[in-house]
Design an enzyme around this catalytic site. Structure first.
Site, mmCIF file in Angstrom:
data_model
loop_
_atom_site.group_PDB
_atom_site.id
_atom_site.type_symbol
_atom_site.label_atom_id
_atom_site.label_comp_id
_atom_site.label_asym_id
_atom_site.label_seq_id
_atom_site.Cartn_x
_atom_site.Cartn_y
_atom_site.Cartn_z
ATOM 1 N N CYS A 221 7.720 48.951 40.422
ATOM 2 C CA CYS A 221 6.712 49.755 41.129
ATOM 3 C C CYS A 221 6.951 51.255 40.913
ATOM 4 O O CYS A 221 7.945 51.799 41.394
ATOM 5 C CB CYS A 221 6.775 49.372 42.609
ATOM 6 S SG CYS A 221 5.955 50.507 43.723
ATOM 7 N N CYS B 67 7.157 53.433 44.051
ATOM 8 C CA CYS B 67 8.421 53.146 44.757
ATOM 9 C C CYS B 67 9.546 53.993 44.172
ATOM 10 O O CYS B 67 10.350 54.568 44.911
ATOM 11 C CB CYS B 67 8.798 51.671 44.635
ATOM 12 S SG CYS B 67 7.587 50.547 45.353
#
Length: 114
Positions: A40, A43
């Site tokens: 991600c 993230c």
């Protein structure tokens, strides 16, 4: 494995996750959980900021859960997108921030520490 104060604790097992929540419930500590994934991008973008918050706020428990590693935990908490930040106290969900939103993350922590 638990780490030093002022650090993000990565929960690699369900046992570690449960232990950390149990300790936080007993001490009535605010818990901020980062539900993340290695693939991600957002993230990875917010991870250093999250770690910085952990250093600045040693009285808050910062946990990190990789949703691919602990699928059952992510499922139990109905995580739909990453990153999702959950704010917990005494076993109750106080708030949730979805997305790599630095300002919202910081203001939500401040709100629950007030």
């Amino acid at each position: 494995m638990a780490s030093e104060e002022g650090q993000v604790i990565a929960c690699h097992t369900v046992e570690t996750w449960n232990e950390q929540l149990q300790k936080a419930n007993e001490s009535k500590t605010l818990v901020v959980v980062d539900f993340t994934a290695s693939w991600c991008g957002p993230c990875r973008f917010i991870a250093p900021f999250f770690a910085d918050l952990a250093k600045k706020l040693p009285n808050v428990l910062f946990l990190k859960v990789d949703t691919d590693e602990l699928k059952s935990v992510a499922s139990d908490w109905a995580i739909q997108a990453m990153p999702t930040f959950m704010f917990l106290k005494e076993g109750k969900i106080l708030d949730k921030v979805v997305g790599a939103k630095k300002d919202e993350l910081q203001s939500t922590i401040a709100k629950h520490l007030a």
